[in-house]
Scaffold this active site. Structure first.
Site, PDB file in Angstrom:
ATOM      1  N   GLU A  33      -3.404  -4.053   9.536  1.00  0.00           N
ATOM      2  CA  GLU A  33      -3.892  -3.052   8.572  1.00  0.00           C
ATOM      3  C   GLU A  33      -3.214  -3.372   7.253  1.00  0.00           C
ATOM      4  OE1 GLU A  33      -6.115  -0.714   9.189  1.00  0.00           O
ATOM      5  OE2 GLU A  33      -6.247  -0.882  11.352  1.00  0.00           O
ATOM      6  N   CYS A  44      -2.602   3.535   1.153  1.00  0.00           N
ATOM      7  CA  CYS A  44      -3.502   2.384   1.273  1.00  0.00           C
ATOM      8  C   CYS A  44      -4.955   2.814   1.126  1.00  0.00           C
ATOM      9  CB  CYS A  44      -3.272   1.692   2.603  1.00  0.00           C
ATOM     10  SG  CYS A  44      -3.179   2.840   3.972  1.00  0.00           S
TER      11      CYS A  44
HETATM   12  P1  NAD Z   1       5.198  -5.479   3.358  1.00  0.00           P
HETATM   13  O1  NAD Z   1       4.091  -6.370   3.776  1.00  0.00           O
HETATM   14  O2  NAD Z   1       6.118  -5.928   2.314  1.00  0.00           O
HETATM   15  O3  NAD Z   1       6.123  -5.106   4.609  1.00  0.00           O
HETATM   16  C1  NAD Z   1       5.602  -4.496   5.758  1.00  0.00           C
HETATM   17  C2  NAD Z   1       6.554  -4.728   6.911  1.00  0.00           C
HETATM   18  O4  NAD Z   1       6.581  -6.110   7.243  1.00  0.00           O
HETATM   19  C3  NAD Z   1       7.990  -4.331   6.652  1.00  0.00           C
HETATM   20  O5  NAD Z   1       8.486  -3.688   7.798  1.00  0.00           O
HETATM   21  C4  NAD Z   1       8.680  -5.670   6.431  1.00  0.00           C
HETATM   22  O6  NAD Z   1      10.047  -5.670   6.764  1.00  0.00           O
HETATM   23  C5  NAD Z   1       7.921  -6.544   7.382  1.00  0.00           C
HETATM   24  N1  NAD Z   1       7.948  -7.978   7.087  1.00  0.00           N
HETATM   25  C6  NAD Z   1       8.102  -8.568   5.877  1.00  0.00           C
HETATM   26  N2  NAD Z   1       8.027  -9.909   6.006  1.00  0.00           N
HETATM   27  C7  NAD Z   1       7.821 -10.156   7.324  1.00  0.00           C
HETATM   28  C8  NAD Z   1       7.652 -11.344   8.076  1.00  0.00           C
HETATM   29  N3  NAD Z   1       7.662 -12.553   7.504  1.00  0.00           N
HETATM   30  N4  NAD Z   1       7.454 -11.223   9.406  1.00  0.00           N
HETATM   31  C9  NAD Z   1       7.396 -10.017   9.996  1.00  0.00           C
HETATM   32  N5  NAD Z   1       7.552  -8.854   9.330  1.00  0.00           N
HETATM   33  C10 NAD Z   1       7.761  -8.928   8.012  1.00  0.00           C
HETATM   34  O7  NAD Z   1       4.483  -4.106   2.971  1.00  0.00           O
HETATM   35  P2  NAD Z   1       5.139  -2.835   2.295  1.00  0.00           P
HETATM   36  O8  NAD Z   1       5.446  -3.187   0.878  1.00  0.00           O
HETATM   37  O9  NAD Z   1       6.203  -2.295   3.164  1.00  0.00           O
HETATM   38  O10 NAD Z   1       3.929  -1.782   2.326  1.00  0.00           O
HETATM   39  C11 NAD Z   1       2.964  -1.657   1.325  1.00  0.00           C
HETATM   40  C12 NAD Z   1       1.695  -2.375   1.731  1.00  0.00           C
HETATM   41  O11 NAD Z   1       1.208  -1.852   2.959  1.00  0.00           O
HETATM   42  C13 NAD Z   1       0.553  -2.170   0.752  1.00  0.00           C
HETATM   43  O12 NAD Z   1      -0.089  -3.401   0.552  1.00  0.00           O
HETATM   44  C14 NAD Z   1      -0.376  -1.194   1.464  1.00  0.00           C
HETATM   45  O13 NAD Z   1      -1.725  -1.269   1.081  1.00  0.00           O
HETATM   46  C15 NAD Z   1      -0.188  -1.597   2.879  1.00  0.00           C
HETATM   47  N6  NAD Z   1      -0.557  -0.521   3.790  1.00  0.00           N
HETATM   48  C16 NAD Z   1      -1.729  -0.644   4.476  1.00  0.00           C
HETATM   49  C17 NAD Z   1      -2.134   0.381   5.330  1.00  0.00           C
HETATM   50  C18 NAD Z   1      -3.432   0.292   6.095  1.00  0.00           C
HETATM   51  O14 NAD Z   1      -3.658   1.130   6.957  1.00  0.00           O
HETATM   52  N7  NAD Z   1      -4.276  -0.661   5.834  1.00  0.00           N
HETATM   53  C19 NAD Z   1      -1.326   1.498   5.480  1.00  0.00           C
HETATM   54  C20 NAD Z   1      -0.137   1.585   4.773  1.00  0.00           C
HETATM   55  C21 NAD Z   1       0.245   0.555   3.929  1.00  0.00           C
END
Ligand code: NAD
Length: 501
Positions: A238, A272
């Site tokens: 997501e 999001c």
């Molecule tokens: P992010 O992608 O920076 O991080 C998300 C998670 O991934 C964190 O827990 C982070 O520690 C982890 N992570 C980072 N690098 C990783 C790797 N290489 N391997 C495994 N895990 C890793 O996102 P964010 O900044 O925390 O959240 C904001 C983003 O989330 C926005 O783009 C938003 O649109 C999206 N979002 C989407 C939905 C949806 O339902 N589509 C819902 C909420 C947020």
């Protein structure tokens, strides 16, 4: 060296609205050990059956309501969001989801009897059954620590899996609190565990689990999928979005303006599925812009101090503030009008003022990239066709909204929009109907949450064929004979040789 190790051993959780330290939490040293523990206890949880699992989930729902103040305070402290965004969005979602999945899991995952049209398989019992994958790794973002980390663990548990949740390193406290709540609700130890840490912790989790449920940015989603490919671990993603709103000339402009203001600014614009750019037909453009600018200018912002104290909270993640400032500045430089806001809020805490941008276009990042902050860029369009074209001019396809008094036309336009969810005269509300699948198209994701697909992804489907009454030897068994082959060949041609002209 010792200091570096010491510094790395904990994560400091900061309150974005005040800048104060909330708590330090230890990093998880051995993610693999959590997964092993989960693996050891999962079979007994699966064996407990739907009713037994539902009892625990319903007790957890009660726990959540009884501990509402503690849960809300925890979410507010680590995200800087308003009391309402924590209470009415996160807590309410969690309570709804616990009951929903407890009730629906046995229905969505019931054995399915199948009938076949193939004469060669007639007479057999055919069943599809859904078995839990084992251990699910849930990796979540910082914007909704309850909805998008804990929330995805609930259907996984209901399906009979153990889960290890890796919340965002920015907001780990909510998951830790819910872990405690689940234990106090009777969930056996090891079935819901929280792994604390950043990307390396996420990677270690991907390597060890049987399925990955990831919510976060598209950029990280790609990395998650690449990593999971090494072990052929299934993923559900997501990801990011840039949700368009289309306002047609016949819309109720007052409602459209109210919706635009709410869904662009709610949760400080860090949602999001929301409204992130608006396309307004020329005849109502000026009226719409005037209304949203006036309404946004009245929004109250600052450190939350209980229900009703403010409307728009803080920016949870420090670098996100820079993204918002960059998008606004770039739009301004390229000729956009900043009608209200347009700067970081002075004083303590991390806030960006609720901002309305008019006269924007697709040369500006504010219209094409995920800003993820309290901004509402509004663009004038000649007609619905132009609005649809621009709405689809995006790598994302998460949600969208169409406002018109002609709902039949609204539905027709919705079907032309490339997004996983489209609302007519509303926005994002589909997310609360857990019966509706929610998943992004294009670079907004892979798979769905909610609906039957939102729990089946945590299972492996097993096809079962049972032959009860049968001869000693089937006609197609060895040895091959020219006579039988001719007979069967004639059957194939007779059966499939008609129609299609
Ligand atoms: P992010 O992608 O920076 O991080 C998300 C998670 O991934 C964190 O827990 C982070 O520690 C982890 N992570 C980072 N690098 C990783 C790797 N290489 N391997 C495994 N895990 C890793 O996102 P964010 O900044 O925390 O959240 C904001 C983003 O989330 C926005 O783009 C938003 O649109 C999206 N979002 C989407 C939905 C949806 O339902 N589509 C819902 C909420 C947020």
């Amino acid at each position: 060296m010792a200091t570096v190790e010491q510094a790395q051993a904990t994560i400091a959780v900061e309150n974005p609205a005040t800048g104060e330290l909330v708590r330090e939490v230890p990093l998880t040293a051995d993610v693999g050990a959590l997964v092993e523990r989960a693996r050891a206890v999962q079979p007994a949880w699966e064996a407990l059956g739907y009713q037994g699992r539902a009892r625990v989930l319903l007790r957890a729902r009660r726990w959540l309501i009884e501990h509402a103040e503690e849960v809300v305070a925890t979410i507010v402290s680590e995200t800087g969001k308003t009391d309402e965004d924590a209470r009415l969005v996160e807590l309410a979602y969690g309570a709804n989801a616990l009951g929903f999945w407890a009730r629906k899991a046995p229905k969505y995952l019931a054995d399915e009897k199948v009938r076949t049209g193939n004469p060669f398989v007639l007479g057999r019992k055919l069943v599809v059954r859904y078995r839990p994958v084992g251990v699910v790794g849930v990796i979540g973002p910082w914007n909704y620590p309850l909805v998008n980390s804990v929330g995805d663990a609930i259907p996984a548990l209901a399906a009979g899996n153990a889960v290890v949740v890796k919340p965002s390193e920015v907001t780990p406290l909510t998951s830790l609190l819910i872990e405690r709540g689940l234990l106090e609700s009777g969930l056996p130890e090891g079935l819901y565990q929280t792994a604390i840490g950043g990307p390396p912790t996420g990677e270690a989790l991907i390597d060890a689990v049987d399925m990955v449920m990831f919510t976060g940015s598209t950029r990280t989603g790609r990395k998650v999928m690449e990593r999971a490919a090494r072990t052929l671990t299934p993923v559900s993603l997501e990801l990011g979005g840039k949700d368009p709103m289309i306002v047609l000339a016949d819309a109720d402009v007052e409602r459209a303006a109210n919706a635009a203001v709410y869904y662009s600014m709610q949760n400080g614009g860090q949602t999001c599925i929301s409204i992130e750019r608006a396309y307004v037909e020329a005849p109502v453009y000026d009226e719409f812009v005037a209304k949203v600018a006036a309404k946004v200018a009245k929004l109250r912002q600052g450190p939350p101090a209980g229900p009703g104290s403010i409307d728009v909270g803080a920016m949870t993640f420090p670098p996100q503030l820079d993204v918002v400032a960059r998008h606004v500045q770039q739009a301004r430089d390229a000729g956009a009008r900043v009608l209200t806001g347009g700067r970081e809020r002075p004083g303590a805490g991390r806030f960006y003022e609720p901002t309305v941008l008019a006269d924007v276009d697709h040369s500006m990042a504010a219209m094409t990239e995920e800003t993820f902050g309290p901004t509402l860029p509004v663009m004038k369009v000649a007609d619905a066709d132009e609005a649809v074209r621009l709405a689809n001019d995006s790598p994302y396809g998460l949600g969208a909204a169409v406002f018109t008094r002609d709902v039949a036309r609204g539905e027709a336009i919705a079907s032309r929009i490339e997004a996983g969810a489209v609302c007519v005269n509303d926005a994002a509300l589909n997310y609360l109907a857990l019966e509706l699948p929610m998943g992004g198209w294009k670079e907004s994701g892979l798979g769905v949450r909610h609906g039957a697909g939102g729990i089946r992804k945590y299972t492996r489907s097993q096809a079962l064929l049972v032959t009860r009454f049968a001869p000693k030897r089937e006609i197609h068994y060895f040895p091959y004979s020219a006579r039988v082959t001719k007979l069967l060949d004639r059957g194939v041609k007779l059966f499939y040789g008609r129609g299609g002209s």
